[in-house]
Enzyme design. Structure first.
Site, PDB file in Angstrom:
ATOM      1  CG  HIS A 153      -1.552   1.390   1.384  1.00  0.00           C
ATOM      2  ND1 HIS A 153      -2.589   1.858   0.617  1.00  0.00           N
ATOM      3  CD2 HIS A 153      -1.205   2.413   2.203  1.00  0.00           C
ATOM      4  CE1 HIS A 153      -2.852   3.111   0.968  1.00  0.00           C
ATOM      5  NE2 HIS A 153      -2.027   3.480   1.932  1.00  0.00           N
ATOM      6  CG  HIS A 158       0.894   6.722   0.086  1.00  0.00           C
ATOM      7  ND1 HIS A 158       0.068   7.816   0.207  1.00  0.00           N
ATOM      8  CD2 HIS A 158       0.342   5.752   0.870  1.00  0.00           C
ATOM      9  CE1 HIS A 158      -0.931   7.536   1.038  1.00  0.00           C
ATOM     10  NE2 HIS A 158      -0.794   6.279   1.457  1.00  0.00           N
ATOM     11  CD  GLU A 199      -4.302   6.788   2.410  1.00  0.00           C
ATOM     12  OE1 GLU A 199      -4.401   5.896   1.539  1.00  0.00           O
ATOM     13  OE2 GLU A 199      -3.290   6.919   3.133  1.00  0.00           O
ATOM     14  CB  SER A 218      -2.482   0.215  -2.937  1.00  0.00           C
ATOM     15  OG  SER A 218      -3.374   0.641  -1.925  1.00  0.00           O
TER      16      SER A 218
HETATM   17 FE    FE Z   1      -2.029   5.329   2.881  1.00  0.00          FE
END
Ligand code: FE
Ligand code: PHE
Length: 285
Positions: A153, A158, A199, A218
């Site tokens: 993730h 990110h 997010e 993700s």
């Molecule tokens: Fe995150």
């Protein structure tokens, strides 16, 4: 993902409150918090990753790479497909290697961490252009879905966006803004803004709604659900609306906020939020 809420620094992991992250109040934290430095960073030891973990990483990467064309924003795709430092098919990335390219691109650095961090520690890293990346990989049983952030993730979701200067500058500003929000009692609201942008944010590019949020990028299920399914609401990004909107941490979202550009995110979050927090406080939002 990072949305924990606690006050103390450099305390044992039991003191890190992840109650905002999971419906299980007794859920423990994974990761080795015993060996960390005062800023919660650890060494990433490449030799610690097992063959099974390397193989699982590759399967996660291949599955997600197959889904991102036509669903991820240009900035994300350009970084992942165009930057050799982000070629994740070679195996679990060595942060030291990625940091050379990242420093040149936007002057950010990755730091290895054992997992979720106290909020002020996390924000202080962001304010100093350091992005905390969890070192451990999810278990096989969590292949499809994990609530806690792991290296897949954190890295896949990110890190590619950190190569885009305007996004990189925004995230540093967010770190400063969050430390200020904490002083003003506005962290729950600013946490929602993080959730619906960093997010789970969507962005319109050449007429199409695409993902830039790490939680979407993700997740195979959420990427298709958020971008293609037509089921959830897509509403234009608005700072105050995002701060008034409660979110789910362990299911796909029912609402996604859509940016017109990353510049919009930068511009709309530039004003002093102090009066915003006063309004939200008065509303009991
Ligand atoms: Fe995150
Ligand atoms: N401008 C906001 C403030 O003054 C801080 C902020 C910056 C919030 C970037 C979010 C993103 O509080």
């Amino acid at each position: 993902m990072q949305n924990s809420g606690m006050d103390s620094v450099a305390t044992p992991p039991a003191a890190v409150d992840i109650s905002g992250k999971t419906s299980d109040p007794n859920a423990g934290l994974r990761g080795n918090y015993a060996e960390m430095a005062a800023d919660f960073t650890v060494q990433q030891r490449m030799s610690d990753y097992t063959d099974a973990e390397q193989a699982r990483w590759l399967r996660l990467v291949e599955r997600q790479l197959a889904l991102i064309p036509g669903r991820a924003c240009d900035e994300f795709l350009d970084a992942v497909l165009g930057n050799p430092a982000l070629d994740m098919r070679h195996g679990i990335p060595d942060f030291a290697d990625v940091n050379v390219a990242l420093k040149a691109a936007t002057n950010w650095q990755l730091v290895a961490v054992p997992g979720l961090l106290p909020d002020d520690v996390f924000f202080t890293h962001l304010a100093n252009r350091r992005f905390p990346v969890t070192v451990w990989l999810r278990e096989e049983s969590e292949f499809d879905y994990i609530v806690e952030p792991d290296i897949f993730h954190d890295f896949f979701g990110h890190v590619p966006m950190l190569f885009t200067p305007i996004y990189a500058d925004h995230l540093e500003a967010y770190g400063h803004g969050a430390l200020k929000a904490k002083r003003l009692g506005g962290l729950d609201w600013l946490g929602r803004l993080y959730w619906f942008t960093i997010e789970f944010g969507l962005i319109r590019e050449h007429g199409k709604v695409l993902a830039y949020g790490a939680g979407i990028l993700s997740s195979p299920k959420e990427l298709i659900y958020a971008v293609d399914s037509g089921i959830p609401r897509h509403i234009p990004f608005d700072v105050m609306t995002s701060m008034r909107t409660k979110y789910l941490i362990d299911d796909v979202q029912s609402t996604y906020f859509v940016l017109d550009s990353l510049q919009q995110l930068r511009d709309d979050t530039a004003p002093d939020f102090t009066p915003y927090y006063d309004i939200l406080h008065a509303e009991g939002a």
